[in-house]
Design a protein around this motif. Structure first.
Motif, PDB file in Angstrom:
ATOM      1  N   LEU A  77       0.851  -1.186   0.000  1.00  0.00           N
ATOM      2  CA  LEU A  77       0.000   0.000   0.000  1.00  0.00           C
ATOM      3  C   LEU A  77       0.888   1.237   0.000  1.00  0.00           C
ATOM      4  N   PHE A  78       0.888   1.930  -1.160  1.00  0.00           N
ATOM      5  CA  PHE A  78       1.626   3.181  -1.235  1.00  0.00           C
ATOM      6  C   PHE A  78       0.770   4.284  -0.631  1.00  0.00           C
ATOM      7  N   THR A  79       1.399   5.189   0.070  1.00  0.00           N
ATOM      8  CA  THR A  79       0.651   6.226   0.789  1.00  0.00           C
ATOM      9  C   THR A  79       0.472   7.494  -0.030  1.00  0.00           C
ATOM     10  N   THR A  80       1.130   7.555  -1.184  1.00  0.00           N
ATOM     11  CA  THR A  80       1.000   8.736  -2.039  1.00  0.00           C
ATOM     12  C   THR A  80       0.770   8.283  -3.475  1.00  0.00           C
ATOM     13  N   ALA A  81       0.091   9.151  -4.185  1.00  0.00           N
ATOM     14  CA  ALA A  81      -0.106   8.881  -5.611  1.00  0.00           C
ATOM     15  C   ALA A  81       1.141   9.292  -6.371  1.00  0.00           C
ATOM     16  N   GLY A  82       1.353   8.662  -7.510  1.00  0.00           N
ATOM     17  CA  GLY A  82       2.495   9.003  -8.330  1.00  0.00           C
ATOM     18  C   GLY A  82       3.230   7.763  -8.781  1.00  0.00           C
ATOM     19  N   VAL A  83       4.518   7.944  -9.189  1.00  0.00           N
ATOM     20  CA  VAL A  83       5.328   6.844  -9.714  1.00  0.00           C
ATOM     21  C   VAL A  83       6.299   6.393  -8.611  1.00  0.00           C
ATOM     22  N   ALA A 105       2.990   2.974 -11.118  1.00  0.00           N
ATOM     23  CA  ALA A 105       2.133   4.161 -10.947  1.00  0.00           C
ATOM     24  C   ALA A 105       0.979   3.846 -10.009  1.00  0.00           C
ATOM     25  N   VAL A 106       0.711   4.774  -9.094  1.00  0.00           N
ATOM     26  CA  VAL A 106      -0.473   4.739  -8.217  1.00  0.00           C
ATOM     27  C   VAL A 106      -1.285   5.998  -8.536  1.00  0.00           C
TER      28      VAL A 106
END
Length: 641
Positions: A77-83, A105-106
């Motif tokens: 689980l990434f906590t920020t959007a982006g690459v 990418a998220v």
């Protein structure tokens, strides 16, 4: 025996050289993942491949160099959007390692937002999406729910829809908007909408003629005492009166708009085109009229706008008509007063009165000479028309071009009976014509008796006859002869023109009468025309006609008797009926039937050729109904050596 054991790539321990060198292969590091929206764990799947004879015994995942995992297929689980950088390092049981680095990418979620305008019943409420997304994505779908389940249009899939809440929808409504990006990331927003009553503006107006005031009647729905009104009359004039009247300076079509504001400040409007009709200008053309000729009344009335719908014509206050362009036939000459009243489609009226002069027709007539003859026949025409101010058109009946001269000449090149027509046209356009026939043929003198009648009063027999000129020459005198069965004769001279053709039939009453006593056995009489114009008749077969005085038939003595070859038998019948004539030899044997059919009333001429018979005495038997008459005839050729 010396062996060299080498491991590649680096990080493999050194070994002593030997006689054989063995090279070991590194594993192939690889993995897959699914793109997700922020807030969802990204799943990873290890796709690494170990060399033949070895196996992967260790995995190390690195997420942005901060977090790690040794699971085969982890989720993170990434906590920020982006690459984000993800590295997978794998190690085989031979101690060889390899790694794979991928940017993952998220995607950020969109931000749902909307505004609305004019939340009023019965008029479109305008919804505007103000939703946003990051620069890496775009909003792909919109899902609206207007919180109006009673409506068939409660949902919409367009970015900026409208929705109409009906009068039953006054109150609060929960409006949903769900937006989804092209990566499937979603967001939603809910707003509570207060729907208020709006006025439904409507009005009527009175169609108006120029110069009159137009009245407007406001019958808007949902109005109350606090509603306000603004009328725009389409001519830059306005008012706030609820039911106004307005005066237009010019005729034309104007767009009138009624704007209403309810107590909840809902604004609505309605427009209609109203017509201010111009006053019509009544007019019609008045060309000269001709007696006994249909006269066309032509309406020339105009109106600046609208249309003329009704016409009322009055001729000398006696005759009326409601057609736009009626026709009328005048029976007498003179001046007539004609009045026209026109009404437009909304009742605007105008009238005009004019006089029309009715002129007499010309009376065409002509004579020509000669009246008959052989071709080429040069004929001179004398014009006897009673109006000298006429123009003339001659048709000579032989397919030539005719003439417009007052008194032309014409040469007939072929035989036949030709109809000459003279058309005379007066200066006022009044037209009449006359036709006469001319024979271009050998002159034929033919007087005929066409019918005979008689009346017996006090033993006095009066005889009447119809005579006709069936030839090509006019007859001006003829001898009229009446003869009874017993041979009594009356002759009278008739001096009167008998024109040729159908107009030549005339009636003649004998001045003298026959005295027929009651004991007389006279059964029939005959009338003959003799010596027309003092000459022998060219066609003598129609010079005589006989009629019976009784209900019995009569036989005129066969002639000649004795005869050589030809024999004439005349039978007078009282009416049409069946007649037979037979011939027998002196032994009573029938030789032939000379006539067998329907005889006609009056004289029946029976002519027979007996050239094949031998000289002898023969018997003729005449049979009519139940009556029989016998006559003896002698054939004698008197042949000489």
């Amino acid at each position: 025996h010396v062996s060299l054991i080498a491991y590649s790539p680096s990080h493999c321990p050194s070994a002593p050289f030997s006689q054989d060198i063995i090279v070991l292969q590194s594993p192939i590091a690889n993995f897959s993942f699914s793109e997700v929206c922020l807030g969802d764990p990204t799943p990873f799947t290890d796709l690494s491949i170990a060399p033949n004879g070895s196996s992967i015994v260790d995995r190390m995942w690195s997420f942005d160099g901060i977090d790690s995992s040794q699971l085969t297929n982890p989720s993170f689980l990434f906590t920020t959007a982006g690459v984000h950088n993800v590295i997978l390092t794998v190690t085989t049981n031979s101690g060889c390692t390899n790694s794979d680095t991928v940017q993952v990418a998220v995607h950020a979620h969109p931000v749902a937002a909307f505004t609305y305008l004019n939340a009023c019943t019965d008029y479109p409420t305008i919804f505007t999406s103000n939703s946003t997304s990051d620069t890496a994505s775009y909003i792909a779908t919109y899902e609206w729910n207007f919180g109006d389940p009673g409506s068939m249009d409660n949902t919409s899939l367009i970015p900026d829809p409208t929705h109409i809440y009906d009068s039953a929808s006054v109150g609060t409504h929960t409006v949903w908007l769900i937006v989804t990006t092209n990566y499937g990331c979603r967001d939603s927003i809910v707003q509570i909408l207060d729907v208020n009553f709006s006025v439904i503006p409507n009005f009527t107006y009175s169609p108006t003629c120029l110069g009159d005031v137009m009245s407007f009647t406001n019958f808007s729905q949902n109005a109350n005492l606090d509603s306000t009104w603004i009328w725009n009359f389409g001519d830059q004039q306005t008012t706030s009166i609820e039911n106004p009247a307005h005066y237009y300076v010019y005729a034309g079509t104007y767009t009138v708009t009624l704007t209403a504001m309810s107590e909840d400040r809902c604004i609505s409007s309605a427009s209609k085109d109203v017509v201010v009709s111009g006053i019509p200008v009544a007019d019609f053309s008045t060309t000269p009229a001709c007696i006994h000729t249909p006269y066309q009344l032509t309406d020339n009335s105009t109106v600046s706008n609208g249309s003329i719908a009704h016409w009322t014509w009055t001729i000398d206050t006696l005759v009326t008509d409601t057609l736009q362009n009626p026709s009328y036939t005048f029976d007498t000459t003179g001046t007539y007063s004609i009045n026209l009243v026109v009404h437009t489609d909304i009742g605007c009226v105008d009238s005009v009165r004019k006089n029309v002069t009715v002129h007499a027709l010309p009376v065409p007539n002509f004579t020509y000479t000669p009246q008959y003859g052989n071709p080429p026949l040069d004929v001179s025409f004398s014009n006897l028309t009673d109006i000298t101010q006429s123009t003339y058109n001659w048709s000579f009946g032989d397919n030539t071009s005719g003439s417009t001269l007052t008194a032309p000449h014409h040469v007939y090149q072929d035989t036949g009976r030709f109809v000459i027509m003279l058309i005379a046209t007066s200066d006022f356009g009044c037209v009449d014509s006359i036709s006469k026939g001319i024979y271009v043929i050998r002159p034929i003198l033919d007087a005929a008796v066409t019918n005979v009648t008689a009346s017996l009063v006090n033993n006095q027999l009066s005889i009447q006859a119809n005579i006709a000129n069936l030839g090509t020459v006019d007859i001006d005198s003829v001898i009229m002869q009446a003869q009874l069965q017993d041979g009594t004769v009356i002759q009278e001279i008739y001096h009167q023109l008998l024109p040729n053709g159908s107009n030549g039939i005339q009636s003649y009453n004998f001045v003298a009468r026959f005295n027929i006593p009651p004991s007389s056995n006279v059964a029939f009489y005959c009338v003959s025309v003799i010596k027309p114009n003092g000459k022998d008749d060219d066609v003598q077969s129609n010079n005589e006609k006989c009629s019976s005085l009784t209900n019995e038939f009569s036989i005129m003595e066969p002639f000649p008797n004795p005869f050589v070859d030809q024999l004439q038998m005349n039978v007078v019948l009282p009416y049409d009926d069946y007649l037979t004539v037979e011939i027998f030899n002196n032994l009573g044997q029938k030789i032939n039937t000379l006539f067998d059919g329907t005889g006609t009333t009056g004289l029946n001429l029976i002519h027979s050729d007996f050239s094949s018979l031998a000289d002898a005495v023969y018997t003729l038997r005449f049979s009519f109904r139940d009556q029989t008459i016998i006559r003896k005839v002698i054939k004698s050729t008197n042949k000489k050596d």
